[in-house]
Structure formats: structure tokens, C-alpha cells
Enzyme design. Sequence first.
Site, PDB file in Angstrom:
ATOM      1  N   PRO A  10       0.998  -1.214  -0.032  1.00  0.00           N
ATOM      2  CA  PRO A  10       0.017   0.146  -0.200  1.00  0.00           C
ATOM      3  C   PRO A  10       0.781   1.384  -0.100  1.00  0.00           C
ATOM      4  O   PRO A  10       2.099   1.323   0.531  1.00  0.00           O
ATOM      5  CB  PRO A  10      -0.985  -0.027   1.325  1.00  0.00           C
ATOM      6  CG  PRO A  10      -0.107  -1.306   2.083  1.00  0.00           C
ATOM      7  CD  PRO A  10       0.662  -1.948   1.121  1.00  0.00           C
ATOM      8  N   ASN A  11       0.350   2.171  -0.617  1.00  0.00           N
ATOM      9  CA  ASN A  11       0.688   3.660  -0.780  1.00  0.00           C
ATOM     10  C   ASN A  11       2.154   3.679  -1.639  1.00  0.00           C
ATOM     11  O   ASN A  11       2.546   4.714  -1.872  1.00  0.00           O
ATOM     12  CB  ASN A  11       1.051   4.222   0.314  1.00  0.00           C
ATOM     13  CG  ASN A  11       0.050   4.357   1.406  1.00  0.00           C
ATOM     14  OD1 ASN A  11      -0.996   4.844   0.964  1.00  0.00           O
ATOM     15  ND2 ASN A  11      -0.301   3.762   2.667  1.00  0.00           N
ATOM     16  N   ARG A  18       4.940  11.028  -2.428  1.00  0.00           N
ATOM     17  CA  ARG A  18       4.849  10.518  -1.083  1.00  0.00           C
ATOM     18  C   ARG A  18       5.969  11.039  -0.448  1.00  0.00           C
ATOM     19  O   ARG A  18       7.142  10.340  -0.711  1.00  0.00           O
ATOM     20  CB  ARG A  18       4.440   9.271  -1.153  1.00  0.00           C
ATOM     21  CG  ARG A  18       4.125   8.414   0.320  1.00  0.00           C
ATOM     22  CD  ARG A  18       4.219   7.309   0.156  1.00  0.00           C
ATOM     23  NE  ARG A  18       4.059   6.603   1.601  1.00  0.00           N
ATOM     24  CZ  ARG A  18       4.420   5.404   1.971  1.00  0.00           C
ATOM     25  NH1 ARG A  18       4.805   4.454   0.887  1.00  0.00           N
ATOM     26  NH2 ARG A  18       4.308   4.975   3.215  1.00  0.00           N
ATOM     27  N   TYR A  23      11.291   8.938   0.908  1.00  0.00           N
ATOM     28  CA  TYR A  23      11.260   7.935  -0.112  1.00  0.00           C
ATOM     29  C   TYR A  23      11.761   8.332  -1.610  1.00  0.00           C
ATOM     30  O   TYR A  23      12.165   7.804  -2.472  1.00  0.00           O
ATOM     31  CB  TYR A  23       9.780   7.477  -0.403  1.00  0.00           C
ATOM     32  CG  TYR A  23       9.404   7.007   0.698  1.00  0.00           C
ATOM     33  CD1 TYR A  23       9.566   5.349   1.325  1.00  0.00           C
ATOM     34  CD2 TYR A  23       8.055   7.374   1.425  1.00  0.00           C
ATOM     35  CE1 TYR A  23       9.094   5.214   2.437  1.00  0.00           C
ATOM     36  CE2 TYR A  23       7.548   6.834   2.421  1.00  0.00           C
ATOM     37  CZ  TYR A  23       8.052   5.514   3.111  1.00  0.00           C
ATOM     38  OH  TYR A  23       7.591   5.212   4.234  1.00  0.00           O
ATOM     39  N   ASN A  74       8.171  -5.746  -1.204  1.00  0.00           N
ATOM     40  CA  ASN A  74       8.130  -4.514  -0.497  1.00  0.00           C
ATOM     41  C   ASN A  74       6.549  -4.361   0.014  1.00  0.00           C
ATOM     42  O   ASN A  74       5.879  -3.830  -0.581  1.00  0.00           O
ATOM     43  CB  ASN A  74       8.506  -3.287  -1.286  1.00  0.00           C
ATOM     44  CG  ASN A  74       8.581  -2.326  -0.141  1.00  0.00           C
ATOM     45  OD1 ASN A  74       8.165  -2.047   0.981  1.00  0.00           O
ATOM     46  ND2 ASN A  74       8.917  -0.882  -0.689  1.00  0.00           N
ATOM     47  N   ALA A  77       3.564  -1.050   4.458  1.00  0.00           N
ATOM     48  CA  ALA A  77       3.002  -0.863   6.058  1.00  0.00           C
ATOM     49  C   ALA A  77       2.756  -2.142   6.478  1.00  0.00           C
ATOM     50  O   ALA A  77       2.791  -2.520   7.499  1.00  0.00           O
ATOM     51  CB  ALA A  77       1.822   0.075   6.075  1.00  0.00           C
ATOM     52  N   HIS A  80       4.685  -4.697   8.695  1.00  0.00           N
ATOM     53  CA  HIS A  80       4.667  -4.582  10.131  1.00  0.00           C
ATOM     54  C   HIS A  80       3.530  -5.076  10.844  1.00  0.00           C
ATOM     55  O   HIS A  80       3.296  -4.826  12.183  1.00  0.00           O
ATOM     56  CB  HIS A  80       4.943  -3.209  10.676  1.00  0.00           C
ATOM     57  CG  HIS A  80       6.108  -2.391   9.821  1.00  0.00           C
ATOM     58  ND1 HIS A  80       7.306  -2.843   9.641  1.00  0.00           N
ATOM     59  CD2 HIS A  80       5.876  -1.414   8.882  1.00  0.00           C
ATOM     60  CE1 HIS A  80       7.789  -2.052   8.819  1.00  0.00           C
ATOM     61  NE2 HIS A  80       7.142  -1.054   8.260  1.00  0.00           N
ATOM     62  N   ASP A  87       1.801 -15.852   6.431  1.00  0.00           N
ATOM     63  CA  ASP A  87       1.397 -17.111   6.399  1.00  0.00           C
ATOM     64  C   ASP A  87       1.547 -17.640   4.661  1.00  0.00           C
ATOM     65  O   ASP A  87       1.549 -18.654   4.331  1.00  0.00           O
ATOM     66  CB  ASP A  87      -0.042 -17.357   6.787  1.00  0.00           C
ATOM     67  CG  ASP A  87      -0.311 -17.338   8.307  1.00  0.00           C
ATOM     68  OD1 ASP A  87       0.812 -17.453   8.920  1.00  0.00           O
ATOM     69  OD2 ASP A  87      -1.281 -17.179   8.877  1.00  0.00           O
ATOM     70  N   GLU A  98      13.007  -9.585   0.903  1.00  0.00           N
ATOM     71  CA  GLU A  98      12.430  -8.409   1.286  1.00  0.00           C
ATOM     72  C   GLU A  98      13.119  -7.130   1.071  1.00  0.00           C
ATOM     73  O   GLU A  98      14.442  -7.235   1.274  1.00  0.00           O
ATOM     74  CB  GLU A  98      12.321  -8.606   3.017  1.00  0.00           C
ATOM     75  CG  GLU A  98      11.571  -7.362   3.851  1.00  0.00           C
ATOM     76  CD  GLU A  98      11.292  -7.430   5.187  1.00  0.00           C
ATOM     77  OE1 GLU A  98      12.036  -8.322   5.691  1.00  0.00           O
ATOM     78  OE2 GLU A  98      10.960  -6.705   6.035  1.00  0.00           O
ATOM     79  N   HIS A 100      12.833  -2.552   1.061  1.00  0.00           N
ATOM     80  CA  HIS A 100      12.355  -1.439   1.375  1.00  0.00           C
ATOM     81  C   HIS A 100      13.183  -0.154   0.935  1.00  0.00           C
ATOM     82  O   HIS A 100      14.192  -0.329   1.019  1.00  0.00           O
ATOM     83  CB  HIS A 100      12.305  -1.232   3.052  1.00  0.00           C
ATOM     84  CG  HIS A 100      11.391  -2.209   3.805  1.00  0.00           C
ATOM     85  ND1 HIS A 100      10.285  -2.184   3.855  1.00  0.00           N
ATOM     86  CD2 HIS A 100      11.809  -3.420   4.283  1.00  0.00           C
ATOM     87  CE1 HIS A 100       9.711  -3.373   4.342  1.00  0.00           C
ATOM     88  NE2 HIS A 100      10.433  -4.147   4.737  1.00  0.00           N
ATOM     89  N   SER A 102      13.332   3.041   2.225  1.00  0.00           N
ATOM     90  CA  SER A 102      13.728   3.454   3.598  1.00  0.00           C
ATOM     91  C   SER A 102      14.381   2.133   4.547  1.00  0.00           C
ATOM     92  O   SER A 102      14.132   1.094   4.021  1.00  0.00           O
ATOM     93  CB  SER A 102      12.840   4.145   4.111  1.00  0.00           C
ATOM     94  OG  SER A 102      11.600   3.389   4.867  1.00  0.00           O
ATOM     95  N   ARG A 107      13.782   3.766  11.810  1.00  0.00           N
ATOM     96  CA  ARG A 107      12.421   4.809  11.936  1.00  0.00           C
ATOM     97  C   ARG A 107      11.796   4.660  13.220  1.00  0.00           C
ATOM     98  O   ARG A 107      12.233   4.218  14.166  1.00  0.00           O
ATOM     99  CB  ARG A 107      11.508   4.793  10.586  1.00  0.00           C
ATOM    100  CG  ARG A 107      12.551   5.172   9.487  1.00  0.00           C
ATOM    101  CD  ARG A 107      11.940   5.108   8.129  1.00  0.00           C
ATOM    102  NE  ARG A 107      10.581   5.872   7.978  1.00  0.00           N
ATOM    103  CZ  ARG A 107       9.590   5.841   7.134  1.00  0.00           C
ATOM    104  NH1 ARG A 107       9.661   4.799   6.163  1.00  0.00           N
ATOM    105  NH2 ARG A 107       8.556   6.558   7.313  1.00  0.00           N
ATOM    106  N   ARG A 111       7.696   0.414  13.296  1.00  0.00           N
ATOM    107  CA  ARG A 111       8.168  -0.143  12.060  1.00  0.00           C
ATOM    108  C   ARG A 111       9.294  -1.238  12.308  1.00  0.00           C
ATOM    109  O   ARG A 111       9.916  -1.755  11.311  1.00  0.00           O
ATOM    110  CB  ARG A 111       8.752   0.985  11.090  1.00  0.00           C
ATOM    111  CG  ARG A 111       7.718   1.865  10.563  1.00  0.00           C
ATOM    112  CD  ARG A 111       8.391   2.889   9.508  1.00  0.00           C
ATOM    113  NE  ARG A 111       7.500   4.257   9.623  1.00  0.00           N
ATOM    114  CZ  ARG A 111       6.326   4.288   8.709  1.00  0.00           C
ATOM    115  NH1 ARG A 111       5.873   3.316   7.924  1.00  0.00           N
ATOM    116  NH2 ARG A 111       5.646   5.437   8.857  1.00  0.00           N
TER     117      ARG A 111
END
Length: 145
Positions: A10-11, A18, A23, A74, A77, A80, A87, A98, A100, A102, A107, A111
Amino acid sequence: MMRILILNGPNLNMLGRREPDIYGHQTLADIEALCRDTAIRLGQEVDFRQSNHEGELVTWIQQAVEGIDGVIINAAAYTHTSVAIHDALKLLSVPVIEVHLSNPKEREAFRHISYIEPLAAALFAGEGARGYVKALEFLSTSQNP
Ligand code: DQA
């Protein structure tokens, strides 16, 4: 040819406008183009997706049980919070990486927990879009050590 699913949570569709101080100014389309160029260089095929919906990400992970050689995620949110994504990733026998933009560990405290990390073969964080490139390179090396 190695087939890699790249999932964005998301986002991340709002990248560019943003929180650019965190970012950067690259859009998700810029990152996708970078991934496609990298994949061509490495002889990989990428399926690059983004969703704001947890269940859609879960469905895409479930579909990756067949026909995918590696997943780069990625989860934004949901990293977290999402036991459901954790699962779903457990269904996979292929490497999960994984990523990210940032570094969440540097942070806010909320997070610092990642539900992806225990399942990840590698983690690239805090390097912007370069993390996606490194994840593709990691998968390419893990296939041809
Ligand atoms: C992020 C970090 C997450 O904490 C945040 O919720 C995001 C983006 C990153 O790429 O740095 O949406 O995954």
C-alpha cells in the site's frame, strides 16, 4: 529463464509525491523500469505488481506457488502488521527477498517488527530503488552460484 514476481504494498503507488524526503522522487513506474532493465541484463522475466489491498497481495502470493522462481516483496506498511502475508509466504518453496526503500529499523518503533523478515532469504533496506536491483542480482546469483 528465471521468473520473478515483484510485489509492492500500500501507498507505494504514490511514490514521487509521497514523503519525498524519506522515499525520494522516483515514481513506482521509474522503479518498475529499473527492474525491467535489470531483469533484461540478468536474463530474468519480471511480473511487477502493486496493491493497496492485503487480500489481493495474499492471492498473488498464493498464485506464485506455481510457475515463479523467486519473489521480491516490499509489503510497505503490511510488513509490520500482516500475519496473512506471512502465512501466504510460507506456502512458497522459492526464495523470498524483502525490500524497503527506507530503513524501517531506523524509523519509528512500530516499523521495527517485520512479519516478512523471518521468511526472507535476504533483506535490502535503506538504499532506495537500488534495493530492488540488489534483490534481482541476489536471486540471479542464488540460481547460479
Ligand atoms: C517502506 C517502509 C514501511 O515502513 C512503510 O510503511 C512503507 C514503505 C519502504 O519501502 O521504505 O510504506 O516499505
